[in-house]
Design a protein around this motif. Structure first.
Motif, PDB file in Angstrom:
ATOM      1  N   GLU A  74      -7.067  -8.902   2.727  1.00 22.07           N
ATOM      2  CA  GLU A  74      -7.139  -7.451   2.996  1.00 22.07           C
ATOM      3  C   GLU A  74      -8.018  -6.713   1.998  1.00 22.07           C
ATOM      4  N   HIS A  75      -8.323  -7.364   0.867  1.00 19.50           N
ATOM      5  CA  HIS A  75      -9.262  -6.750  -0.069  1.00 19.50           C
ATOM      6  C   HIS A  75     -10.708  -7.073   0.293  1.00 19.50           C
ATOM      7  N   ARG A  76     -10.887  -7.979   1.240  1.00 20.23           N
ATOM      8  CA  ARG A  76     -12.236  -8.316   1.699  1.00 20.23           C
ATOM      9  C   ARG A  76     -12.626  -7.547   2.961  1.00 20.23           C
ATOM     10  N   ASN A 102       0.820  -1.221   0.000  1.00 21.18           N
ATOM     11  CA  ASN A 102       0.000   0.000   0.000  1.00 21.18           C
ATOM     12  C   ASN A 102       0.847   1.261   0.000  1.00 21.18           C
ATOM     13  N   GLN A 124      -9.936 -14.112  -3.301  1.00 19.62           N
ATOM     14  CA  GLN A 124      -9.642 -12.686  -3.103  1.00 19.62           C
ATOM     15  C   GLN A 124      -8.755 -12.515  -1.862  1.00 19.62           C
ATOM     16  N   GLU A 125      -7.796 -11.600  -1.954  1.00 16.60           N
ATOM     17  CA  GLU A 125      -6.921 -11.394  -0.798  1.00 16.60           C
ATOM     18  C   GLU A 125      -7.730 -10.965   0.419  1.00 16.60           C
ATOM     19  N   VAL A 152     -11.443  -1.050   3.134  1.00 22.60           N
ATOM     20  CA  VAL A 152     -12.429  -1.637   2.230  1.00 22.60           C
ATOM     21  C   VAL A 152     -13.850  -1.302   2.692  1.00 22.60           C
TER      22      VAL A 152
END
Ligand code: BGC
Length: 248
Positions: free
Chosen positions: A166-168, A82, A163-164, A173
């Motif tokens: 941290e993207h969930r 990030n 899906q990763e 998010v």
């Protein structure tokens, strides 16, 4: 209290750089907390300048612990999920020592938060396997086995149903996708239980600013492991970074 029990903790997060002078006997701040926005996608020099500016608010020549949202190996940044990718390969411990004119110890941000919760907070005195997750811009992880840190676990990048993690279920998010608490908690439940199935920890500690609203989601999480909110809240990264100066 002697000055040797004090250290500066700096926590570089996805949105802000925060720092304070920490009493290592108690894990509490002995100064005001200072912060500035993180120029996460700008040049490395810009971030180093922001770092130096905010840390200049703190008096004394105390050692500095610097928590950074990356894999850290031997004082060098190895990942930049990030951040500007220019960070990869940068010898940040050395660069920060030069910019801050104080000795700097570098540590992953979630590992720092974990150390703080283990020494002063929700995981104090807990043996066995402890997993701490920070739910901020990304998802950071810290794993302890009988009180010993396994550094640089990056479970936030675990692929969960394609899906990763941290993207969930990161804090970011929830905000960016404008998710309801129910929808976000369902994602977090999936992430936590997937990790549980792979590690079977005795205790899972959740940290990050979003846990200030834990009453909106904790009762929606169901896990065989004991699941608690970090005791140091948004101070954990700073306190753990300061503590890291004693662990080298
Ligand atoms: C990074 C980790 C970091 C976490 C929380 C992830 O994207 O890969 O190193 O601990 O975010 O900041």
């Amino acid at each position: 209290m002697t000055s040797s029990n004090l250290a500066i903790g700096v926590d570089v997060g996805g949105s802000s750089i925060k720092c304070a002078l920490v009493d290592l006997d108690t894990g509490t701040f002995v100064s005001e907390r200072f912060s500035t926005p993180t120029p996460a996608q700008d040049s490395t020099e810009t971030l180093l300048t922001a770092l130096a500016t905010v840390v200049a608010n703190l008096p004394g020549d105390h050692a500095v612990g610097l928590a950074f949202p990356s894999v850290i190996r031997n004082g060098t940044v190895r990942t930049a999920a990030n951040l500007n990718k220019a960070w990869i390969g940068q010898p940040l411990a050395k660069l920060a020592t030069e910019h801050l004119h104080r000795p700097v110890v570098l540590i992953n941000d979630a590992d720092a938060a974990g150390l703080a919760e283990l020494h002063y907070g929700a995981a104090r005195g807990v043996d066995g396997t402890v997993l701490l997750l920070t739910l901020g811009t990304g998802i950071g992880s810290a794993l302890f086995i009988d009180g010993k840190l396994v550094p640089n676990t990056e479970f936030g990048h675990l692929e969960v149903k394609g899906q990763e993690a941290e993207h969930r279920a990161s804090g970011r998010v929830k905000v960016e996708k404008n998710m309801t608490w129910d929808a976000w908690a369902a994602e977090l439940n999936l992430v936590v239980n997937t990790m549980h199935a792979l590690m079977w920890p005795d205790l899972i500690v959740l940290c990050g600013g979003i846990t200030d609203e834990s009453e909106k989601f904790m009762d929606k999480l169901h896990c065989e492991a004991e699941l608690v909110i970090g005791a140091l809240r948004s101070e954990a990264g700073i306190v753990g970074a300061a503590l890291a100066t004693t662990l080298v």
